[in-house]
Design a protein around this motif. Structure first.
Motif, short mmCIF file in Angstrom:
data_model
loop_
_atom_site.label_atom_id
_atom_site.label_comp_id
_atom_site.label_asym_id
_atom_site.label_seq_id
_atom_site.Cartn_x
_atom_site.Cartn_y
_atom_site.Cartn_z
N LEU A 6 20.84 -17.74 54.99
CA LEU A 6 22.10 -18.37 54.87
C LEU A 6 22.71 -19.58 55.99
O LEU A 6 22.99 -20.40 54.85
CB LEU A 6 23.33 -17.09 55.31
N ARG A 7 22.34 -19.54 57.16
CA ARG A 7 22.62 -20.88 57.66
C ARG A 7 22.02 -21.61 57.56
O ARG A 7 22.30 -22.66 57.40
CB ARG A 7 22.45 -20.44 59.41
N LEU A 11 23.06 -25.40 56.09
CA LEU A 11 22.61 -26.86 56.72
C LEU A 11 21.98 -27.37 56.17
O LEU A 11 21.85 -28.68 56.74
CB LEU A 11 21.79 -26.43 57.92
N ALA A 12 21.79 -26.95 54.83
CA ALA A 12 20.98 -27.97 54.18
C ALA A 12 21.73 -28.33 53.16
O ALA A 12 21.29 -29.28 52.11
CB ALA A 12 19.81 -27.43 53.52
N GLY A 13 22.85 -28.04 53.29
CA GLY A 13 24.04 -28.34 51.35
C GLY A 13 23.79 -27.96 51.16
O GLY A 13 25.07 -28.36 49.81
N SER A 18 32.55 -22.41 54.50
CA SER A 18 33.62 -21.49 54.24
C SER A 18 32.55 -20.35 53.28
O SER A 18 33.04 -19.40 53.19
CB SER A 18 34.71 -22.16 53.35
N GLU A 19 31.57 -21.14 52.33
CA GLU A 19 30.78 -20.18 51.50
C GLU A 19 30.34 -19.22 52.73
O GLU A 19 29.95 -17.77 52.24
CB GLU A 19 30.20 -20.35 50.29
N TYR A 20 30.18 -20.12 53.45
CA TYR A 20 29.63 -19.38 54.86
C TYR A 20 29.41 -17.90 54.64
O TYR A 20 29.17 -17.15 55.45
CB TYR A 20 28.58 -20.83 55.59
#
Length: 144
Positions: A6-7, A11-13, A18-20
């Motif tokens: 998820l992270r 980081l990749a956009g 907020s979704e993370y």
């Protein structure tokens, strides 16, 4: 999906921060829901199979999300004590339940049960399968 995956998506956009955070909270909720469902399932099955004559049943919570139903048949004279165990635990995916059958320390069987899509799928079918397996463990010990 793991926290690290998820992270990386964040980081990749691919997802927003907020979704993370929402997905992290959702995963925690799912894990706790799965553990609560498993606790209810283990207790219900244990109540059903705890009346076998000559067997001593035990319900053991190893850790949250991991239960053992252990049957012990005491030894007599020259016969050794025999044990049968049904292990129930939640996989990394909270929709997956693992069930292991162990006799006298030896793994006999391992099943992966899908609780279905979402956390409140067909619990009755899973209960029937697990209760039937617990009965088989008890009956196996009674035969010998």
């Amino acid at each position: 999906m793991t926290q690290e995956q998820l992270r990386m998506q964040m980081l990749a956009g691919i997802i927003t921060e907020s979704e993370y955070k929402a997905k992290l909270n959702e995963d925690e909720y799912n894990d706790s829901q799965a553990e609560a469902r498993l606790a209810e399932l283990a207790n219900k099955v244990f109540q059903e199979v705890s009346n076998y004559k000559d067997l001593t049943p035990e319900l053991i919570e190893e850790e949250p999300g991991y239960y053992r139903i252990k049957f012990t048949k005491p030894g007599k004279l020259f016969r050794k004590e025999k044990t049968g165990e049904l292990h129930l635990f939640v996989d990394q995916n909270p929709d997956t339940l693992i069930m292991k059958v162990i006799f006298n320390g030896e793994l006999e069987q391992k099943d992966t049960l899908n609780w279905g899509e979402g956390m409140f799928a067909d619990d009755d079918a899973i209960y029937e399968k697990v209760a039937r397996e617990a009965d088989k463990v008890a009956m196996h010990l009674m035969e010998k």
